[in-house]
Design a protein around this motif. Structure first.
Motif, PDB file in Angstrom:
ATOM      1  N   THR A 159      80.035  33.274  30.501  1.00  0.00           N
ATOM      2  CA  THR A 159      79.481  33.721  29.198  1.00  0.00           C
ATOM      3  C   THR A 159      80.166  32.943  28.117  1.00  0.00           C
ATOM      4  OG1 THR A 159      80.840  35.703  29.220  1.00  0.00           O
ATOM      5  CG2 THR A 159      78.926  36.113  30.036  1.00  0.00           C
ATOM      6  N   GLN A 160      81.422  32.614  28.373  1.00  0.00           N
ATOM      7  CA  GLN A 160      82.256  31.992  27.313  1.00  0.00           C
ATOM      8  C   GLN A 160      82.199  30.506  27.611  1.00  0.00           C
ATOM      9  OE1 GLN A 160      83.793  33.479  24.866  1.00  0.00           O
ATOM     10  NE2 GLN A 160      83.229  35.447  25.581  1.00  0.00           N
ATOM     11  N   GLU A 161      82.044  29.849  28.578  1.00  0.00           N
ATOM     12  CA  GLU A 161      82.295  28.356  29.214  1.00  0.00           C
ATOM     13  C   GLU A 161      80.702  28.075  29.655  1.00  0.00           C
ATOM     14  OE1 GLU A 161      84.318  26.315  28.203  1.00  0.00           O
ATOM     15  OE2 GLU A 161      85.780  27.868  27.406  1.00  0.00           O
ATOM     16  N   ALA A 162      79.537  28.463  28.871  1.00  0.00           N
ATOM     17  CA  ALA A 162      78.287  28.256  29.359  1.00  0.00           C
ATOM     18  C   ALA A 162      78.067  26.719  29.748  1.00  0.00           C
ATOM     19  CB  ALA A 162      77.140  28.626  28.563  1.00  0.00           C
ATOM     20  N   GLU A 163      78.385  25.804  29.021  1.00  0.00           N
ATOM     21  CA  GLU A 163      78.294  24.396  29.187  1.00  0.00           C
ATOM     22  C   GLU A 163      79.000  23.987  30.503  1.00  0.00           C
ATOM     23  OE1 GLU A 163      76.751  20.769  29.342  1.00  0.00           O
ATOM     24  OE2 GLU A 163      75.996  22.750  28.056  1.00  0.00           O
ATOM     25  N   LEU A 164      80.134  24.344  30.967  1.00  0.00           N
ATOM     26  CA  LEU A 164      81.109  24.105  32.022  1.00  0.00           C
ATOM     27  C   LEU A 164      80.468  24.506  33.152  1.00  0.00           C
ATOM     28  CD1 LEU A 164      83.509  22.781  33.288  1.00  0.00           C
ATOM     29  CD2 LEU A 164      84.648  25.074  32.675  1.00  0.00           C
ATOM     30  N   CYS A 165      79.869  25.875  33.211  1.00  0.00           N
ATOM     31  CA  CYS A 165      78.966  26.313  34.338  1.00  0.00           C
ATOM     32  C   CYS A 165      77.863  25.774  34.459  1.00  0.00           C
ATOM     33  CB  CYS A 165      78.811  27.795  33.882  1.00  0.00           C
ATOM     34  SG  CYS A 165      80.240  28.842  34.021  1.00  0.00           S
ATOM     35  N   ARG A 166      76.974  25.144  33.586  1.00  0.00           N
ATOM     36  CA  ARG A 166      75.799  24.313  33.627  1.00  0.00           C
ATOM     37  C   ARG A 166      76.198  23.190  34.385  1.00  0.00           C
ATOM     38  NH1 ARG A 166      73.830  26.825  28.915  1.00  0.00           N
ATOM     39  NH2 ARG A 166      74.611  25.215  27.629  1.00  0.00           N
ATOM     40  N   ARG A 167      77.050  22.640  33.923  1.00  0.00           N
ATOM     41  CA  ARG A 167      77.548  21.137  34.447  1.00  0.00           C
ATOM     42  C   ARG A 167      77.852  21.260  36.101  1.00  0.00           C
ATOM     43  NH1 ARG A 167      83.245  19.088  32.706  1.00  0.00           N
ATOM     44  NH2 ARG A 167      82.658  20.118  30.809  1.00  0.00           N
ATOM     45  N   HIS A 168      78.460  22.411  36.593  1.00  0.00           N
ATOM     46  CA  HIS A 168      78.619  22.685  37.868  1.00  0.00           C
ATOM     47  C   HIS A 168      77.649  23.376  38.584  1.00  0.00           C
ATOM     48  CE1 HIS A 168      82.635  20.781  38.018  1.00  0.00           C
ATOM     49  NE2 HIS A 168      82.727  21.544  36.840  1.00  0.00           N
ATOM     50  N   HIS A 169      76.370  23.401  37.707  1.00  0.00           N
ATOM     51  CA  HIS A 169      75.110  23.961  38.537  1.00  0.00           C
ATOM     52  C   HIS A 169      75.326  25.599  39.136  1.00  0.00           C
ATOM     53  CE1 HIS A 169      73.965  19.720  38.197  1.00  0.00           C
ATOM     54  NE2 HIS A 169      74.950  19.538  39.111  1.00  0.00           N
ATOM     55  N   ILE A 170      76.120  26.291  38.053  1.00  0.00           N
ATOM     56  CA  ILE A 170      76.193  27.846  38.678  1.00  0.00           C
ATOM     57  C   ILE A 170      74.925  28.571  38.281  1.00  0.00           C
ATOM     58  CG2 ILE A 170      77.772  29.746  38.313  1.00  0.00           C
ATOM     59  CD1 ILE A 170      79.194  27.214  39.732  1.00  0.00           C
ATOM     60  N   GLN A 171      74.230  29.171  39.253  1.00  0.00           N
ATOM     61  CA  GLN A 171      73.414  30.056  38.991  1.00  0.00           C
ATOM     62  C   GLN A 171      73.380  31.363  39.484  1.00  0.00           C
ATOM     63  OE1 GLN A 171      70.018  27.598  40.383  1.00  0.00           O
ATOM     64  NE2 GLN A 171      69.667  26.728  38.456  1.00  0.00           N
ATOM     65  N   GLY A 172      74.321  31.477  40.218  1.00  0.00           N
ATOM     66  CA  GLY A 172      74.694  32.879  40.754  1.00  0.00           C
ATOM     67  C   GLY A 172      75.963  33.273  40.504  1.00  0.00           C
ATOM     68  N   TYR A 173      76.337  34.729  40.175  1.00  0.00           N
ATOM     69  CA  TYR A 173      77.712  35.135  39.876  1.00  0.00           C
ATOM     70  C   TYR A 173      78.304  36.293  41.145  1.00  0.00           C
ATOM     71  CZ  TYR A 173      76.136  33.248  35.440  1.00  0.00           C
ATOM     72  OH  TYR A 173      75.660  32.263  34.579  1.00  0.00           O
ATOM     73  N   PRO A 174      79.332  36.098  41.509  1.00  0.00           N
ATOM     74  CA  PRO A 174      80.114  34.893  41.419  1.00  0.00           C
ATOM     75  C   PRO A 174      80.317  33.790  42.229  1.00  0.00           C
ATOM     76  CG  PRO A 174      81.247  37.016  42.666  1.00  0.00           C
ATOM     77  CD  PRO A 174      80.105  37.216  42.334  1.00  0.00           C
ATOM     78  N   SER A 175      80.506  32.925  41.734  1.00  0.00           N
ATOM     79  CA  SER A 175      80.137  31.476  42.849  1.00  0.00           C
ATOM     80  C   SER A 175      81.768  30.884  42.796  1.00  0.00           C
ATOM     81  CB  SER A 175      79.473  30.496  42.195  1.00  0.00           C
ATOM     82  OG  SER A 175      78.116  31.018  42.220  1.00  0.00           O
ATOM     83  N   ILE A 176      82.372  30.939  44.054  1.00  0.00           N
ATOM     84  CA  ILE A 176      83.567  30.451  44.292  1.00  0.00           C
ATOM     85  C   ILE A 176      83.293  28.875  44.684  1.00  0.00           C
ATOM     86  CG2 ILE A 176      85.485  30.527  45.680  1.00  0.00           C
ATOM     87  CD1 ILE A 176      85.000  33.612  45.972  1.00  0.00           C
ATOM     88  N   ARG A 177      84.048  27.919  44.050  1.00  0.00           N
ATOM     89  CA  ARG A 177      83.802  26.457  44.296  1.00  0.00           C
ATOM     90  C   ARG A 177      85.277  26.086  44.668  1.00  0.00           C
ATOM     91  NH1 ARG A 177      78.824  27.284  44.184  1.00  0.00           N
ATOM     92  NH2 ARG A 177      77.456  26.135  42.557  1.00  0.00           N
ATOM     93  N   ILE A 178      85.394  25.195  45.682  1.00  0.00           N
ATOM     94  CA  ILE A 178      86.509  24.508  46.159  1.00  0.00           C
ATOM     95  C   ILE A 178      86.479  22.992  45.953  1.00  0.00           C
ATOM     96  CG2 ILE A 178      87.881  24.082  48.045  1.00  0.00           C
ATOM     97  CD1 ILE A 178      86.547  26.207  49.573  1.00  0.00           C
ATOM     98  N   PHE A 179      87.369  22.736  44.868  1.00  0.00           N
ATOM     99  CA  PHE A 179      87.379  21.252  44.173  1.00  0.00           C
ATOM    100  C   PHE A 179      88.635  20.475  44.858  1.00  0.00           C
ATOM    101  CE2 PHE A 179      85.291  23.673  41.171  1.00  0.00           C
ATOM    102  CZ  PHE A 179      84.270  22.951  40.910  1.00  0.00           C
ATOM    103  N   ARG A 180      88.379  19.287  45.750  1.00  0.00           N
ATOM    104  CA  ARG A 180      89.188  18.643  46.644  1.00  0.00           C
ATOM    105  C   ARG A 180      89.516  17.103  45.842  1.00  0.00           C
ATOM    106  NH1 ARG A 180      89.820  20.632  51.899  1.00  0.00           N
ATOM    107  NH2 ARG A 180      88.096  22.123  52.470  1.00  0.00           N
ATOM    108  N   LYS A 181      90.824  16.969  45.564  1.00  0.00           N
ATOM    109  CA  LYS A 181      90.989  15.706  44.972  1.00  0.00           C
ATOM    110  C   LYS A 181      91.349  14.651  46.129  1.00  0.00           C
ATOM    111  CE  LYS A 181      95.053  14.771  43.095  1.00  0.00           C
ATOM    112  NZ  LYS A 181      96.200  14.883  42.042  1.00  0.00           N
ATOM    113  N   GLY A 182      90.061  13.557  46.228  1.00  0.00           N
ATOM    114  CA  GLY A 182      90.217  12.567  47.042  1.00  0.00           C
ATOM    115  C   GLY A 182      89.841  11.412  46.747  1.00  0.00           C
ATOM    116  N   SER A 183      89.240  10.611  47.784  1.00  0.00           N
ATOM    117  CA  SER A 183      88.875   9.225  47.444  1.00  0.00           C
ATOM    118  C   SER A 183      87.496   9.024  46.237  1.00  0.00           C
ATOM    119  CB  SER A 183      88.838   8.400  48.801  1.00  0.00           C
ATOM    120  OG  SER A 183      87.574   9.024  49.348  1.00  0.00           O
ATOM    121  N   ASP A 184      87.014  10.138  46.273  1.00  0.00           N
ATOM    122  CA  ASP A 184      85.811  10.034  45.344  1.00  0.00           C
ATOM    123  C   ASP A 184      86.289   9.893  43.976  1.00  0.00           C
ATOM    124  OD1 ASP A 184      86.729  12.694  45.711  1.00  0.00           O
ATOM    125  OD2 ASP A 184      84.855  13.508  44.668  1.00  0.00           O
TER     126      ASP A 184
END
Length: 485
Positions: free
Chosen positions: A207-232
């Motif tokens: 509700t505070q970071e709407a643009e950040l959530c849209r960027r990561h395609h968040i449409q359901g709450y709560p959504s737990i995302r795992i971000f890995r730093k790799g070769s990509d």
């Protein structure tokens, strides 16, 4: 034994000696005209004989495919994520099938309907059995609150960044909050961010970071995302590959899942990673997160031949959705009933019944796009489809041969403002009646009789005209001779 003389007496076609007949120019002209007339009429009769003649009637549906009806569809949703897109079927008899996956495939697409990857293997949307801890106690925030700026900083700083995207008004988010904060606190104690640097648990208020959530395609709450730093990181403009977590959400399960994630990652100050054999076997229930916010859904379902609904919507047993953020605009590439017709059967259909087939896929190529700038953004798109079966039957050589069965339908669509989560609803209503188209072949005897009538009739009429013309010319000559004498 019958003599030749007696046999000749029954001759219908007695001959006149050729030297007793007289040829005339008018007779020759009439003979040529008669011959062309015979050829023209013969061609018309032959074409009429070869042309298919059908009769149409309306009878009670006697389908051979039983009480079930197949629905094939291919629909693109530019703003509905494959992560939560669900195909549901219900009918008036009480059938209610949710999230059909066995005969349905999903592909991530961008807003321009262009595929962004391979098939999205989501599987059934799980219903979490343990969602948060059941007891209440005082707890302090253990996870870091992230903003758009700090998110990028932490994503590049830590090897694994696990983020809880939540909404304060969400029931499931509030249930998760105590166990999430306790798990984050435990992980911080075991893997100090200053000394370890391998994993961090964070949270984002959508509700505070709407643009950040849209960027990561968040449409359901709560959504737990795992971000890995790799070769990509280099290949994907600094972005990290990420997955969605769908495991249990109590403190113990979350801590075990986080330990399993961090175990293979070596510490910055040590070569060997922390190994915990008991944690290696823990199922963290991960699957790839959607790369884009769009989804193409294709496949088929089998439904009973009674009025019902095929509904495509965002669905989950353990997430909440903001209706104002769900957009079910869609483009229909296919929506048809019944079995698929082969090219041979389609050509046969057009040969027998040129007027059929035009409404076999009435919705194909149509777009239904809602305006997100509208004051009330909660728009459900409804399609009302009335389905009628057409059965084409061919009768040849005194045998009845069924060629094909085809379903056609009419479609009426509308946009409906709703207080609930928007859906794309296809309400179908099969008709209890069917159209029976029967081919009626023309008998060969009828064709032969008509040909004989054409030849005999033209010959007789031409003979009468020749006689009239010949006698008229003789009379004119007699009158002229009388004047001279």
């Amino acid at each position: 034994m019958i003599s030749a003389t007696k046999l000749k007496s029954v001759d219908f076609y007695r001959k006149i000696p050729r030297d007793l007949t007289e040829a005339s120019l008018s007779g020759a002209g009439l003979s040529i005209v008669a011959a062309f007339s015979m050829m023209f009429l013969f061609g018309m009769e032959l074409n009429n004989y070869l042309t298919v003649s059908t009769t149409t009637s309306v009878i009670v549906d006697r389908s051979s495919d039983g009480e079930f009806l197949r629905i094939d569809f291919n629909i693109s949703f530019p703003a509905l994520s494959c992560e939560f897109a669900s195909v549901d079927v219900s009918d008036v008899l009480g059938t209610n099938r949710l999230n059909i996956t066995k005969t349905v495939r999903k592909f991530s697409i961008d807003p321009n309907l262009i595929p962004t990857g391979s098939e999205f293997h989501s599987g059934p949307i799980p219903k979490v059995n343990k969602h948060g801890d059941d007891f209440q106690e005082e707890y302090s925030d253990g996870s870091d609150s992230l903003t758009a700026e700090s998110f990028e900083k932490y994503a590049h700083q830590y090897s694994i960044l696990v983020v809880n995207f939540f909404a304060p008004w969400c029931y499931w988010s509030n249930r998760l909050k105590p166990s999430w904060e306790r798990a984050a606190k435990i992980i911080k104690e075991r893997h100090d961010p200053e000394m370890d640097g391998r994993i961090l648990l964070g949270k984002v208020d959508c509700t505070q970071e709407a643009e950040l959530c849209r960027r990561h395609h968040i449409q359901g709450y709560p959504s737990i995302r795992i971000f890995r730093k790799g070769s990509d990181v280099k290949d994907n403009h600094g972005h990290h590959e990420h997955e969605s977590y769908y495991g249990e959400r109590d403190t113990e399960s979350l801590v075990a899942a986080m330990e399993t994630l961090v175990a293979p990652v070596p510490r910055e100050s040590h070569k060997l990673a922390l190994e915990d054999k008991s944690n290696k076997s823990v199922d963290t229930a991960k699957r790839p997160a959607p790369l884009t916010s769009g989804c193409r859904i294709e496949g088929f379902v089998r439904v009973k031949k009674v009025p019902g609904n095929l509904v495509i919507s965002a669905h989950s047993g353990a997430h909440s959705f903001d209706p104002s953020q769900i957009n079910v605009s869609h483009v229909v590439s296919q929506f048809s009933f019944g079995k698929k017709l082969s090219l041979r059967m389609l050509s046969e259909l057009k040969r027998l019944t040129p007027y059929l087939g035009g409404s076999h896929d009435r919705l194909m190529g149509h777009s239904y796009i809602t305006n997100r700038d509208h004051v009330n953004a909660n728009v459900t798109i409804e399609h009302y489809l009335q389905v009628v079966k057409s059965e084409v039957v061919s009768r040849r050589s005194s045998q009845e041969l069924k060629l094909l069965e085809e379903y056609e339908y009419t479609a009426h669509s509308s946009l409906v403002d709703s207080l609930h989560i928007p859906v794309a609803k296809f309400h179908y209503e099969p008709s209890p009646m069917q159209v029976l188209v029967t081919e009626v072949p023309k008998p060969l005897s009828h064709f032969v009789t008509n040909i004989c009538a054409i030849i005999g009739g033209v010959f007789t009429v031409a003979g009468i005209l020749d006689s009239i013309l010949h006698n008229t010319l003789r009379l004119v000559k007699k009158v002229e001779l009388g004047k001279h004498f």
